[in-house]
Design a protein around this motif. Structure first.
Motif, PDB file in Angstrom:
ATOM      1  N   GLU A  92       0.817  -1.216   0.000  1.00  0.00           N
ATOM      2  CA  GLU A  92       0.000   0.000   0.000  1.00  0.00           C
ATOM      3  C   GLU A  92       0.851   1.268   0.000  1.00  0.00           C
ATOM      4  OE1 GLU A  92      -3.418   2.096   2.753  1.00  0.00           O
ATOM      5  OE2 GLU A  92      -3.239  -0.091   2.775  1.00  0.00           O
ATOM      6  N   LEU A  93       1.892   1.287   0.804  1.00  0.00           N
ATOM      7  CA  LEU A  93       2.772   2.464   0.820  1.00  0.00           C
ATOM      8  C   LEU A  93       3.445   2.658  -0.531  1.00  0.00           C
ATOM      9  CD1 LEU A  93       4.581   2.328   4.280  1.00  0.00           C
ATOM     10  CD2 LEU A  93       3.006   4.075   3.464  1.00  0.00           C
ATOM     11  N   GLN A 125      22.828   1.316   9.672  1.00  0.00           N
ATOM     12  CA  GLN A 125      21.558   1.911  10.082  1.00  0.00           C
ATOM     13  C   GLN A 125      20.525   1.711   8.982  1.00  0.00           C
ATOM     14  OE1 GLN A 125      23.131   5.834  10.776  1.00  0.00           O
ATOM     15  NE2 GLN A 125      22.549   6.555   8.739  1.00  0.00           N
ATOM     16  N   LEU A 126      19.282   1.770   9.381  1.00  0.00           N
ATOM     17  CA  LEU A 126      18.186   1.687   8.427  1.00  0.00           C
ATOM     18  C   LEU A 126      16.960   2.323   9.048  1.00  0.00           C
ATOM     19  CD1 LEU A 126      16.178  -0.750   9.582  1.00  0.00           C
ATOM     20  CD2 LEU A 126      17.931  -2.176   8.573  1.00  0.00           C
ATOM     21  N   THR A 127      16.004   2.606   8.223  1.00  0.00           N
ATOM     22  CA  THR A 127      14.707   3.064   8.708  1.00  0.00           C
ATOM     23  C   THR A 127      13.647   2.178   8.089  1.00  0.00           C
ATOM     24  OG1 THR A 127      14.416   4.658   6.910  1.00  0.00           O
ATOM     25  CG2 THR A 127      15.451   5.466   8.935  1.00  0.00           C
ATOM     26  N   SER A 128      12.528   2.088   8.768  1.00  0.00           N
ATOM     27  CA  SER A 128      11.380   1.369   8.236  1.00  0.00           C
ATOM     28  C   SER A 128      10.135   2.133   8.663  1.00  0.00           C
ATOM     29  CB  SER A 128      11.342  -0.060   8.778  1.00  0.00           C
ATOM     30  OG  SER A 128      10.311  -0.794   8.160  1.00  0.00           O
ATOM     31  N   ASP A 129       9.195   2.244   7.772  1.00  0.00           N
ATOM     32  CA  ASP A 129       7.977   2.980   8.067  1.00  0.00           C
ATOM     33  C   ASP A 129       7.260   2.348   9.257  1.00  0.00           C
ATOM     34  OD1 ASP A 129       5.007   3.783   7.662  1.00  0.00           O
ATOM     35  OD2 ASP A 129       6.117   5.058   6.258  1.00  0.00           O
ATOM     36  N   LYS A 130       6.750   3.179  10.145  1.00  0.00           N
ATOM     37  CA  LYS A 130       6.066   2.696  11.343  1.00  0.00           C
ATOM     38  C   LYS A 130       4.815   1.886  11.030  1.00  0.00           C
ATOM     39  CE  LYS A 130       7.757   6.248  14.442  1.00  0.00           C
ATOM     40  NZ  LYS A 130       7.432   7.295  15.406  1.00  0.00           N
ATOM     41  N   HIS A 190      16.880   5.654  17.825  1.00  0.00           N
ATOM     42  CA  HIS A 190      16.651   7.051  17.458  1.00  0.00           C
ATOM     43  C   HIS A 190      15.217   7.232  16.957  1.00  0.00           C
ATOM     44  CE1 HIS A 190      21.007   6.835  17.447  1.00  0.00           C
ATOM     45  NE2 HIS A 190      21.065   8.153  17.383  1.00  0.00           N
ATOM     46  N   GLU A 191      14.752   8.443  17.058  1.00  0.00           N
ATOM     47  CA  GLU A 191      13.464   8.815  16.481  1.00  0.00           C
ATOM     48  C   GLU A 191      13.762   9.530  15.168  1.00  0.00           C
ATOM     49  OE1 GLU A 191       9.332   8.793  16.484  1.00  0.00           O
ATOM     50  OE2 GLU A 191      10.613   7.971  18.061  1.00  0.00           O
ATOM     51  N   GLY A 192      13.165   9.083  14.078  1.00  0.00           N
ATOM     52  CA  GLY A 192      13.432   9.691  12.786  1.00  0.00           C
ATOM     53  C   GLY A 192      12.375  10.704  12.392  1.00  0.00           C
ATOM     54  N   PHE A 193      12.777  11.668  11.593  1.00  0.00           N
ATOM     55  CA  PHE A 193      11.885  12.705  11.110  1.00  0.00           C
ATOM     56  C   PHE A 193      12.101  12.862   9.607  1.00  0.00           C
ATOM     57  CE2 PHE A 193      12.732  13.634  15.511  1.00  0.00           C
ATOM     58  CZ  PHE A 193      11.486  13.985  16.016  1.00  0.00           C
ATOM     59  N   LYS A 194      11.050  13.207   8.894  1.00  0.00           N
ATOM     60  CA  LYS A 194      11.148  13.471   7.461  1.00  0.00           C
ATOM     61  C   LYS A 194      10.354  14.727   7.148  1.00  0.00           C
ATOM     62  CE  LYS A 194      12.010   8.820   6.059  1.00  0.00           C
ATOM     63  NZ  LYS A 194      12.118   7.936   4.968  1.00  0.00           N
ATOM     64  N   LEU A 195      10.804  15.427   6.128  1.00  0.00           N
ATOM     65  CA  LEU A 195      10.119  16.618   5.651  1.00  0.00           C
ATOM     66  C   LEU A 195      10.034  16.507   4.139  1.00  0.00           C
ATOM     67  CD1 LEU A 195       8.985  19.528   6.133  1.00  0.00           C
ATOM     68  CD2 LEU A 195      11.338  20.321   5.835  1.00  0.00           C
ATOM     69  N   PRO A 234       4.621  -3.150  10.547  1.00  0.00           N
ATOM     70  CA  PRO A 234       4.997  -3.857  11.781  1.00  0.00           C
ATOM     71  C   PRO A 234       5.800  -5.129  11.528  1.00  0.00           C
ATOM     72  CG  PRO A 234       2.639  -4.068  11.369  1.00  0.00           C
ATOM     73  CD  PRO A 234       3.167  -3.069  10.388  1.00  0.00           C
ATOM     74  N   ASP A 235       5.527  -5.841  10.446  1.00  0.00           N
ATOM     75  CA  ASP A 235       6.303  -7.047  10.152  1.00  0.00           C
ATOM     76  C   ASP A 235       7.762  -6.704   9.897  1.00  0.00           C
ATOM     77  OD1 ASP A 235       4.025  -8.592  10.417  1.00  0.00           O
ATOM     78  OD2 ASP A 235       3.644  -8.684   8.255  1.00  0.00           O
ATOM     79  N   ALA A 236       8.004  -5.614   9.169  1.00  0.00           N
ATOM     80  CA  ALA A 236       9.382  -5.188   8.898  1.00  0.00           C
ATOM     81  C   ALA A 236      10.073  -4.759  10.189  1.00  0.00           C
ATOM     82  CB  ALA A 236       9.390  -4.055   7.877  1.00  0.00           C
ATOM     83  N   LEU A 237       9.360  -4.053  11.052  1.00  0.00           N
ATOM     84  CA  LEU A 237       9.947  -3.613  12.319  1.00  0.00           C
ATOM     85  C   LEU A 237      10.357  -4.817  13.173  1.00  0.00           C
ATOM     86  CD1 LEU A 237       7.496  -0.680  13.163  1.00  0.00           C
ATOM     87  CD2 LEU A 237       9.793  -0.521  12.165  1.00  0.00           C
ATOM     88  N   ARG A 238       9.496  -5.832  13.233  1.00  0.00           N
ATOM     89  CA  ARG A 238       9.823  -7.057  13.984  1.00  0.00           C
ATOM     90  C   ARG A 238      11.022  -7.770  13.345  1.00  0.00           C
ATOM     91  NH1 ARG A 238       4.293  -7.357  14.483  1.00  0.00           N
ATOM     92  NH2 ARG A 238       4.066  -8.643  12.618  1.00  0.00           N
ATOM     93  N   PHE A 239      11.042  -7.816  12.024  1.00  0.00           N
ATOM     94  CA  PHE A 239      12.129  -8.474  11.303  1.00  0.00           C
ATOM     95  C   PHE A 239      13.470  -7.828  11.630  1.00  0.00           C
ATOM     96  CE2 PHE A 239      14.742  -8.341   7.349  1.00  0.00           C
ATOM     97  CZ  PHE A 239      15.134  -9.677   7.342  1.00  0.00           C
ATOM     98  N   TYR A 240      13.562  -6.503  11.516  1.00  0.00           N
ATOM     99  CA  TYR A 240      14.827  -5.830  11.789  1.00  0.00           C
ATOM    100  C   TYR A 240      15.236  -5.978  13.247  1.00  0.00           C
ATOM    101  CZ  TYR A 240      14.359  -3.950   7.106  1.00  0.00           C
ATOM    102  OH  TYR A 240      14.242  -3.832   5.748  1.00  0.00           O
ATOM    103  N   SER A 241      14.285  -5.933  14.154  1.00  0.00           N
ATOM    104  CA  SER A 241      14.599  -6.149  15.571  1.00  0.00           C
ATOM    105  C   SER A 241      15.155  -7.551  15.788  1.00  0.00           C
ATOM    106  CB  SER A 241      13.359  -5.944  16.439  1.00  0.00           C
ATOM    107  OG  SER A 241      12.995  -4.585  16.457  1.00  0.00           O
TER     108      SER A 241
END
Length: 152
Positions: A25-26, A122-127, A145-150, A130-137
């Motif tokens: 979807e993203l 380092q990497l980022t994954s969209d919040k 870190h908390e990431g920010f985008k503009l 959730p499956d990707a977040l669990r995978f990287y963990s």
């Protein structure tokens, strides 16, 4: 385990890579799947190819692209001039998920960064993934870190 080939992506790979990036979807809201391929992708690949600190990787099984990722080698002044490795745009074809391929891709990327002298990956994954977040963990990546985008 099937044999995987990791190689530098080339222009003839672009359509398949764009389809991988647009597979959820993203991605459907961010990518433009078209024939012919939109010029923005051709320009982006050219810029990546010309930058020695960028590597767009096509992952193949049986001569078929089943995954991709982009690696960036980032020099820095902090941490005593440490180089960082950045992993982005990790995708695996739906038909190949759940077989440990993602784990092998990230291991390959980490080893590639080690060989280039990086001291941190380092990497980022969209919040909303959730499956990707669990995978990287599960691979030892910590959400330090908390990431920010503009958007511009």
């Amino acid at each position: 385990m099937p044999a995987l080939i990791f190689r530098k992506a080339v222009q003839t790979d672009l359509r398949t890579l764009i389809l991988l990036l647009a597979d959820d979807e993203l991605g459907q809201n961010r990518e433009t799947v078209s024939d012919p391929i939109a010029d923005c992708y051709i320009r982006a690949l050219k810029a990546i190819e010309e930058d020695q600190n960028q590597l767009l990787v096509a992952v193949l099984e049986d001569d078929q692209i089943i995954g991709c990722m982009q690696l960036s080698y980032i020099p820095g002044l902090s941490r005593s001039g440490m180089w960082r490795g950045q992993i982005e745009s990790v995708r695996i074809a739906p038909s190949h998920r759940g077989r440990g391929i993602g784990h092998r891709m990230i291991e390959w990327a980490i080893e590639n960064f080690r060989e280039r002298g990086c001291g941190l990956v380092q990497l980022t994954s969209d919040k909303t993934r959730p499956d990707a977040l669990r995978f990287y963990s599960s691979l030892g990546f910590a959400p330090t870190h908390e990431g920010f985008k503009l958007s511009l």
